[in-house]
Design a protein around this motif. Structure first.
Motif, PDB file in Angstrom:
ATOM      1  N   THR A 130      17.583  79.326  46.340  1.00  0.00           N
ATOM      2  CA  THR A 130      18.172  77.913  46.127  1.00  0.00           C
ATOM      3  C   THR A 130      18.501  77.600  44.520  1.00  0.00           C
ATOM      4  N   VAL A 131      20.040  76.949  44.833  1.00  0.00           N
ATOM      5  CA  VAL A 131      20.909  76.895  43.425  1.00  0.00           C
ATOM      6  C   VAL A 131      20.376  75.965  43.027  1.00  0.00           C
ATOM      7  N   GLU A 132      20.244  75.688  41.589  1.00  0.00           N
ATOM      8  CA  GLU A 132      19.545  74.256  41.281  1.00  0.00           C
ATOM      9  C   GLU A 132      20.436  73.290  40.286  1.00  0.00           C
ATOM     10  N   PRO A 133      21.107  72.077  40.150  1.00  0.00           N
ATOM     11  CA  PRO A 133      21.869  72.089  39.500  1.00  0.00           C
ATOM     12  C   PRO A 133      21.551  72.323  37.490  1.00  0.00           C
ATOM     13  N   VAL A 190      29.362  70.104  42.355  1.00  0.00           N
ATOM     14  CA  VAL A 190      29.131  71.989  42.547  1.00  0.00           C
ATOM     15  C   VAL A 190      30.393  72.911  42.524  1.00  0.00           C
ATOM     16  N   ARG A 199      26.144  70.148  36.667  1.00  0.00           N
ATOM     17  CA  ARG A 199      26.236  70.784  37.638  1.00  0.00           C
ATOM     18  C   ARG A 199      26.136  72.145  38.201  1.00  0.00           C
ATOM     19  N   THR A 200      26.249  72.325  39.877  1.00  0.00           N
ATOM     20  CA  THR A 200      25.577  73.445  39.822  1.00  0.00           C
ATOM     21  C   THR A 200      27.003  74.816  40.262  1.00  0.00           C
ATOM     22  N   GLY A 229      25.919  66.893  40.390  1.00  0.00           N
ATOM     23  CA  GLY A 229      25.517  68.081  40.442  1.00  0.00           C
ATOM     24  C   GLY A 229      24.283  68.352  41.732  1.00  0.00           C
ATOM     25  N   ARG A 249      22.736  74.709  35.850  1.00  0.00           N
ATOM     26  CA  ARG A 249      22.183  75.881  35.622  1.00  0.00           C
ATOM     27  C   ARG A 249      23.524  76.892  35.928  1.00  0.00           C
ATOM     28  N   PRO A 286      21.832  71.079  44.677  1.00  0.00           N
ATOM     29  CA  PRO A 286      21.083  72.044  44.876  1.00  0.00           C
ATOM     30  C   PRO A 286      21.883  72.553  46.139  1.00  0.00           C
ATOM     31  N   THR A 294      23.362  80.149  38.280  1.00  0.00           N
ATOM     32  CA  THR A 294      22.830  81.239  38.750  1.00  0.00           C
ATOM     33  C   THR A 294      23.918  82.276  39.236  1.00  0.00           C
ATOM     34  N   ALA A 333      27.365  73.829  33.656  1.00  0.00           N
ATOM     35  CA  ALA A 333      26.295  73.333  33.320  1.00  0.00           C
ATOM     36  C   ALA A 333      25.699  72.990  32.635  1.00  0.00           C
TER      37      ALA A 333
END
Length: 334
Positions: free
Chosen positions: A28-31, A152, A182-183, A4, A33, A6, A35, A178
């Motif tokens: 920003t979308v973090e691995p 991702v 993974r993102t 994953g 989690r 970002p 979102t 998640a």
């Protein structure tokens, strides 16, 4: 499985002529989690995702995967699984649909039965897609995203069309992705659809970021207000105006920016207005969400969940391989 990485949206803007679909958007979308990417219809969600996947050119700013734009990824389907636009041939079986994309991406055909099993379509693999329900098409779209076992996932309205069992299934599916590191970015125009699935939310309205954080922080943003109604709403509005109270019209009365129902009731009494309802509107996720995006809630947050999916009628969520540039004549101000 790919790692994953970002998703990074930085100063992103997109204009379609005089229409601004996305306006200086950054998040920003973090691995690790899930979102939720939320906003009402027309907020700019799909345009943002199209720019991210190389389907539309940005007017300014960047949208990348760990600093790399989609078109520069060496093996994109093994990095990003995207379910965005519908692209099903009704005469093909689900198995053949996935084989076409696996072959085009240089992926082993052995992945096809694996992903069909993962999304619960193995027993329907030889059925033509034209006979699939909307929920089954959603699952087939997810199967496409899994072909390259990417790190991702970018999913546009994936819960639309699913029955309650399907909704429960996809919630577990997203959380499992998640937990594997993974993102996962999931768009929706309804908070109620995704609130049991997501860890964080990014909320936009009119192309601009209005909130980013956890669901808990979203609920804390909501201040209690008062619901009031009368058989004579015109007289009630006059009484509230005379008392200097701010309010919005809801389906079952006025939502007043005042936590004390006593003060609202006194304003009605002074104005000689008969009341049919007077009570505090409890704060909640849905109310806070609607307040952020500029929509007036009713006292029953679930009522605000009605609506058509997507940012516009062309926003049918399904699988489509991204292309490097926007199609000619692109005028989608989503």
């Amino acid at each position: 499985m790919a790692d994953g990485i970002p998703i990074e949206i930085t100063g992103l803007s997109k204009h379609f002529g005089a229409v601004t679909a996305v306006d200086d958007l950054s998040f920003t979308v973090e691995p690790g989690r899930v979102t939720g990417f939320l906003g009402p219809n027309g907020a700019g969600k799909t345009t943002t995702l199209r720019v991210l996947l190389g389907l539309v050119r940005a007017s300014s700013g960047t949208a990348t995967f760990g600093g790399t734009p989609y078109h520069a990824l060496p093996r994109p389907l093994e990095t990003v699984g995207a379910a965005l636009d519908a692209n099903f041939h009704p005469g093909r079986t689900a198995r053949n649909h996935l084989r076409v994309y696996a072959t085009a991406a240089g992926l082993p055909s052995a992945r096809v039965p694996v992903v069909l099993e993962q999304v619960g379509l193995a027993e329907f693999a030889e059925r033509r897609v034209g006979g699939y329900s909307l929920g089954m098409r959603q699952r087939l779209a997810l199967a496409y995203t899994l072909l390259g076992d990417p790190g991702v996932f970018v999913l546009d309205e994936p819960i639309n069309g699913l029955d309650p069992e399907g909704i429960r299934w996809i919630r577990v599916f997203l959380q499992t992705l998640a937990r594997e590191g993974r993102t996962v970015l999931v768009s929706s125009h309804l908070l109620s659809e995704v609130q049991q699935s997501v860890d964080e939310v990014v909320i936009i309205s009119r192309g601009r970021l209005v909130k980013r954080g956890t669901l808990a922080s979203l609920e804390l943003d909501s201040a209690p207000r008062t619901i009031v109604d009368s058989p004579d709403r015109t007289a009630l509005a006059t009484a509230l105006d005379s008392a200097g109270l701010e309010y919005d019209a809801g389906r079952s009365g006025f939502i007043v920016d005042e936590p004390d129902p006593g003060r609202v009731g006194h304003a009605a009494f002074v104005g000689g207005v008969e009341l049919s309802a007077l009570h505090r509107l409890k704060s909640g996720l849905e109310e806070s969400f609607l307040s952020l995006v500029g929509e007036a809630p009713d006292e029953s947050p679930g009522d605000a969940s009605n609506g058509s999916p997507g940012d516009d009628p062309a926003e049918a969520p399904a699988a489509a391989p991204p292309v490097d540039e926007a199609p000619a004549g692109e005028e989608d101000a989503r």
